[in-house]
Design a protein around this motif. Structure first.
Motif, short mmCIF file in Angstrom:
data_model
loop_
_atom_site.label_atom_id
_atom_site.label_comp_id
_atom_site.label_asym_id
_atom_site.label_seq_id
_atom_site.Cartn_x
_atom_site.Cartn_y
_atom_site.Cartn_z
N MET A 124 0.83 -1.19 0.00
CA MET A 124 0.00 0.00 0.00
C MET A 124 0.87 1.25 0.00
SD MET A 124 -3.55 -0.03 1.40
CE MET A 124 -4.52 -1.28 2.12
N ASN A 125 0.27 2.33 -0.44
CA ASN A 125 0.96 3.61 -0.50
C ASN A 125 0.79 4.33 0.83
OD1 ASN A 125 1.85 6.17 -1.03
ND2 ASN A 125 0.85 6.32 -3.02
N PRO A 126 1.87 4.55 1.58
CA PRO A 126 1.73 5.21 2.89
C PRO A 126 1.27 6.66 2.78
CG PRO A 126 4.04 4.87 2.35
CD PRO A 126 3.24 4.18 1.28
N GLU A 127 1.41 7.28 1.62
CA GLU A 127 0.98 8.66 1.43
C GLU A 127 -0.55 8.78 1.41
OE1 GLU A 127 2.82 9.98 -2.14
OE2 GLU A 127 4.83 9.78 -1.33
N LEU A 128 -1.24 7.69 1.18
CA LEU A 128 -2.70 7.72 1.14
C LEU A 128 -3.32 7.97 2.50
CD1 LEU A 128 -3.78 4.82 -1.25
CD2 LEU A 128 -4.02 7.27 -1.62
N GLY A 129 -2.67 7.52 3.53
CA GLY A 129 -3.27 7.58 4.86
C GLY A 129 -4.10 6.33 5.09
N GLU A 130 -5.10 6.44 5.95
CA GLU A 130 -5.92 5.28 6.30
C GLU A 130 -6.94 4.98 5.20
OE1 GLU A 130 -8.51 3.57 10.06
OE2 GLU A 130 -7.83 5.65 10.06
N VAL A 131 -6.96 3.71 4.80
CA VAL A 131 -7.88 3.25 3.75
C VAL A 131 -8.58 1.99 4.25
CG1 VAL A 131 -8.05 2.36 1.39
CG2 VAL A 131 -6.44 4.20 1.91
N ILE A 132 -9.88 1.94 4.10
CA ILE A 132 -10.67 0.75 4.44
C ILE A 132 -10.87 -0.05 3.16
CG2 ILE A 132 -12.88 -0.12 5.28
CD1 ILE A 132 -13.08 2.51 6.91
N ILE A 133 -10.60 -1.35 3.23
CA ILE A 133 -10.78 -2.25 2.09
C ILE A 133 -11.92 -3.21 2.41
CG2 ILE A 133 -9.71 -4.06 0.69
CD1 ILE A 133 -8.42 -1.35 0.26
N GLU A 134 -12.87 -3.32 1.48
CA GLU A 134 -13.98 -4.26 1.64
C GLU A 134 -14.00 -5.17 0.43
OE1 GLU A 134 -18.05 -2.92 0.81
OE2 GLU A 134 -18.54 -3.70 2.80
N LYS A 135 -14.09 -6.48 0.68
CA LYS A 135 -14.13 -7.47 -0.40
C LYS A 135 -15.44 -8.24 -0.32
CE LYS A 135 -9.15 -8.04 -0.24
NZ LYS A 135 -8.04 -8.93 0.05
N VAL A 136 -16.12 -8.32 -1.48
CA VAL A 136 -17.39 -9.05 -1.55
C VAL A 136 -17.32 -9.99 -2.74
CG1 VAL A 136 -19.87 -8.85 -1.86
CG2 VAL A 136 -18.64 -7.10 -0.57
N LYS A 195 -15.59 -8.15 -5.82
CA LYS A 195 -15.66 -6.69 -5.85
C LYS A 195 -14.88 -6.18 -4.65
CE LYS A 195 -18.75 -2.74 -5.44
NZ LYS A 195 -20.12 -2.30 -5.20
N VAL A 196 -13.90 -5.31 -4.92
CA VAL A 196 -13.10 -4.70 -3.87
C VAL A 196 -13.39 -3.21 -3.85
CG1 VAL A 196 -10.77 -4.26 -3.01
CG2 VAL A 196 -11.29 -6.45 -4.09
N SER A 197 -13.82 -2.73 -2.70
CA SER A 197 -14.06 -1.30 -2.51
C SER A 197 -12.96 -0.75 -1.62
CB SER A 197 -15.41 -1.05 -1.85
OG SER A 197 -16.45 -1.51 -2.68
N ALA A 198 -12.46 0.43 -1.98
CA ALA A 198 -11.44 1.12 -1.18
C ALA A 198 -12.01 2.47 -0.78
CB ALA A 198 -10.16 1.29 -1.99
N ILE A 199 -12.03 2.73 0.53
CA ILE A 199 -12.59 3.97 1.05
C ILE A 199 -11.49 4.75 1.75
CG2 ILE A 199 -14.33 5.02 2.56
CD1 ILE A 199 -14.89 1.47 1.82
N HIS A 200 -11.27 5.99 1.33
CA HIS A 200 -10.29 6.86 1.96
C HIS A 200 -10.96 7.48 3.19
CE1 HIS A 200 -7.68 10.55 2.16
NE2 HIS A 200 -6.79 9.58 2.14
N VAL A 201 -10.44 7.18 4.37
CA VAL A 201 -11.09 7.57 5.61
C VAL A 201 -11.18 9.09 5.76
CG1 VAL A 201 -10.92 7.45 8.13
CG2 VAL A 201 -10.48 5.42 6.76
N ALA A 202 -10.12 9.80 5.44
CA ALA A 202 -10.09 11.25 5.65
C ALA A 202 -11.09 12.00 4.80
CB ALA A 202 -8.68 11.78 5.40
N THR A 203 -11.34 11.52 3.58
CA THR A 203 -12.23 12.24 2.66
C THR A 203 -13.56 11.56 2.42
OG1 THR A 203 -11.31 11.14 0.72
CG2 THR A 203 -10.26 13.21 1.41
N GLY A 204 -13.65 10.26 2.73
CA GLY A 204 -14.87 9.51 2.46
C GLY A 204 -15.00 9.08 1.01
N LEU A 205 -13.97 9.35 0.20
CA LEU A 205 -13.99 8.97 -1.21
C LEU A 205 -13.92 7.45 -1.33
CD1 LEU A 205 -13.95 10.14 -4.08
CD2 LEU A 205 -11.47 10.10 -3.96
#
Length: 62
Positions: free
Chosen positions: A1-13, A20-30
């Motif tokens: 992972m890229n440490p510059e991204l900060g905290e990222v939540i990964i969800e796999k379904v 399907k893998v979703s990646a959510i940037h915690v700081a922005t909600g993107l």
């Protein structure tokens, strides 16, 4: 992972032969998603992280 991204939540379904893998940037909600074969979970996760990185770069340039 890229440490510059900060905290990222990964969800796999799993849906049959697809993952399907979703990646959510915690700081922005993107949130972004990537879909691929279930037998390549790390590859699909890498694609989701790459999409998130691009989306964050685009949102910062606006």
């Amino acid at each position: 992972m890229n440490p510059e991204l900060g905290e990222v939540i990964i969800e796999k379904v799993r849906n049959g032969a697809f993952l399907k893998v979703s990646a959510i940037h915690v700081a922005t909600g993107l949130e972004v998603s990537a879909v691929g074969p279930v037998h390549e979970p790390h590859g699909v996760e890498r694609v989701a992280i790459a999409k998130l990185t691009r989306a964050l770069e685009q949102s910062r340039s606006r």
